[in-house]
Structure formats: structure tokens, C-alpha cells
Design an enzyme around this catalytic site. Sequence first.
Site, PDB file in Angstrom:
ATOM      1  N   THR A   7      14.013 -89.901 -78.468  1.00  0.00           N
ATOM      2  CA  THR A   7      15.394 -90.319 -78.736  1.00  0.00           C
ATOM      3  C   THR A   7      16.144 -89.510 -79.788  1.00  0.00           C
ATOM      4  O   THR A   7      16.544 -88.411 -79.502  1.00  0.00           O
ATOM      5  CB  THR A   7      15.447 -91.817 -79.032  1.00  0.00           C
ATOM      6  N   LYS A  39       8.885 -85.053 -83.161  1.00  0.00           N
ATOM      7  CA  LYS A  39       9.889 -84.331 -82.373  1.00  0.00           C
ATOM      8  C   LYS A  39      10.466 -83.133 -83.109  1.00  0.00           C
ATOM      9  O   LYS A  39      11.382 -82.490 -82.619  1.00  0.00           O
ATOM     10  CB  LYS A  39      11.023 -85.278 -82.005  1.00  0.00           C
ATOM     11  N   GLY A  51      14.281 -79.467 -83.093  1.00  0.00           N
ATOM     12  CA  GLY A  51      14.089 -80.859 -82.743  1.00  0.00           C
ATOM     13  C   GLY A  51      14.464 -81.037 -81.294  1.00  0.00           C
ATOM     14  O   GLY A  51      15.341 -80.349 -80.791  1.00  0.00           O
ATOM     15  N   SER A 130      19.418 -90.607 -77.621  1.00  0.00           N
ATOM     16  CA  SER A 130      20.043 -91.913 -77.400  1.00  0.00           C
ATOM     17  C   SER A 130      20.900 -92.395 -78.563  1.00  0.00           C
ATOM     18  O   SER A 130      21.967 -92.950 -78.366  1.00  0.00           O
ATOM     19  CB  SER A 130      18.971 -92.967 -77.117  1.00  0.00           C
ATOM     20  N   ALA A 163      19.001 -96.118 -86.435  1.00  0.00           N
ATOM     21  CA  ALA A 163      17.891 -97.004 -86.068  1.00  0.00           C
ATOM     22  C   ALA A 163      18.279 -98.477 -86.177  1.00  0.00           C
ATOM     23  O   ALA A 163      17.763 -99.318 -85.435  1.00  0.00           O
ATOM     24  CB  ALA A 163      16.680 -96.710 -86.948  1.00  0.00           C
ATOM     25  N   CYS A 166      20.726 -98.559 -82.691  1.00  0.00           N
ATOM     26  CA  CYS A 166      20.238 -98.121 -81.379  1.00  0.00           C
ATOM     27  C   CYS A 166      18.822 -98.652 -81.121  1.00  0.00           C
ATOM     28  O   CYS A 166      17.913 -98.406 -81.919  1.00  0.00           O
ATOM     29  CB  CYS A 166      20.225 -96.582 -81.335  1.00  0.00           C
ATOM     30  N   THR A 169      15.835 -96.079 -81.109  1.00  0.00           N
ATOM     31  CA  THR A 169      15.595 -95.308 -82.323  1.00  0.00           C
ATOM     32  C   THR A 169      14.869 -96.203 -83.324  1.00  0.00           C
ATOM     33  O   THR A 169      15.252 -97.349 -83.513  1.00  0.00           O
ATOM     34  CB  THR A 169      16.942 -94.839 -82.931  1.00  0.00           C
TER      35      THR A 169
END
Length: 179
Positions: A7, A39, A51, A130, A163, A166, A169
Site C-alpha cells: 500500500t 517496501k 519504494g 492506497s 494509517a 486508510c 495502511t
Amino acid sequence: MTRVRSTTVLAIVHNGEVAIGADGQATMGNYVAKSNVRKIRKLQEGKIVTGFAGSTADAFTLLERFDEKLNSYGGNMKRAAIELAKDWRTDRYLRKLEAMLITADKDELLVVSGTGDVLEPDHQIAAIGSGAMYAQAAALALKKHASGLTAEEIVKESLHIAADICIYTNHNLIIETIK
């Protein structure tokens, strides 16, 4: 078969520092498949950080191709990104990859998209995945109104804000910097 997805990734150039961070969540359909996916990768002996977001296997394939291009073009990040984008548009196999990449060195920040675009983002802030728009909005506000923060602090706070909003996240962050 449900794909594993990664994400939110955010990068910023601020006050002479580059920071890139990502959450650790990967989802499979409507559940968390893994909460500590890494990531963010350093390439070229730490001179370039990347990333990725999207399908995990596709993102790793893209990252490997980008690293090959970097080696072919003597570590020239922009040239490697453009050549990767050309291949992505023309190669039948690469065209099916569902991933995006942010890459940064001490001087610039680029987004390489699945449509074969290489973008230099406005305001030296790039976000993919996302929760990208939440993280990017937070980073823009922090860069403008809290200019005393470091690039790393802005990335950290912005990803935490994303976070909180979403569902794809999480708060399990990895952040790398180049000074």
C-alpha cells in the site's frame, strides 16, 4: 486467485534531506496477509532509495529491472527510470505488471508508473499506493506549515496520518533517508 497488494509509500525532499517511507501492510482481498512487508530498498550502495506499491511479486520484478538499468547506466537514476519506462511500455511481459515505483537520490525524486510514465512530482513530494493521497496531503501541509521538521519527521507523521484514515495502511513504518 486474490492478489497480495502493498500500500502506502511516501517520499519527500526537504531542507537538503531526502526521506522515503512505507507502511508494512499487505492485503489479500479483504484481510491483512502480512503486517511487516519491507517496501523500501536502498540501491547503488545507499545512494538511491526506492519504494514500491502494487502487487508484491510485480513490484519485486520492477525493482530488479530498475536495478539492472541503474547498473547499465552507471547509476544515473533518471536515465535508468526513463529506460525502464520505455521497456515497460513496449515489453509484453512488463506491460502486465501491476506496480509503481518511487525512486530518489540526493538531488531528485521520480515516480515510475505502470503506464510507462516517469514523473517529477510537484513540491518534491511523491506518494503511491492506497493511502497515497492521504499521506501526500499531510506531507504538503507539514512541509508548508511545519518547515522546521526534518524530511524523515514529515514522512513519519504523514504516514501515521494516512494509517489513521486508510484501512490498507498500518503504523508499522520503514523510513530511509539520504542526506
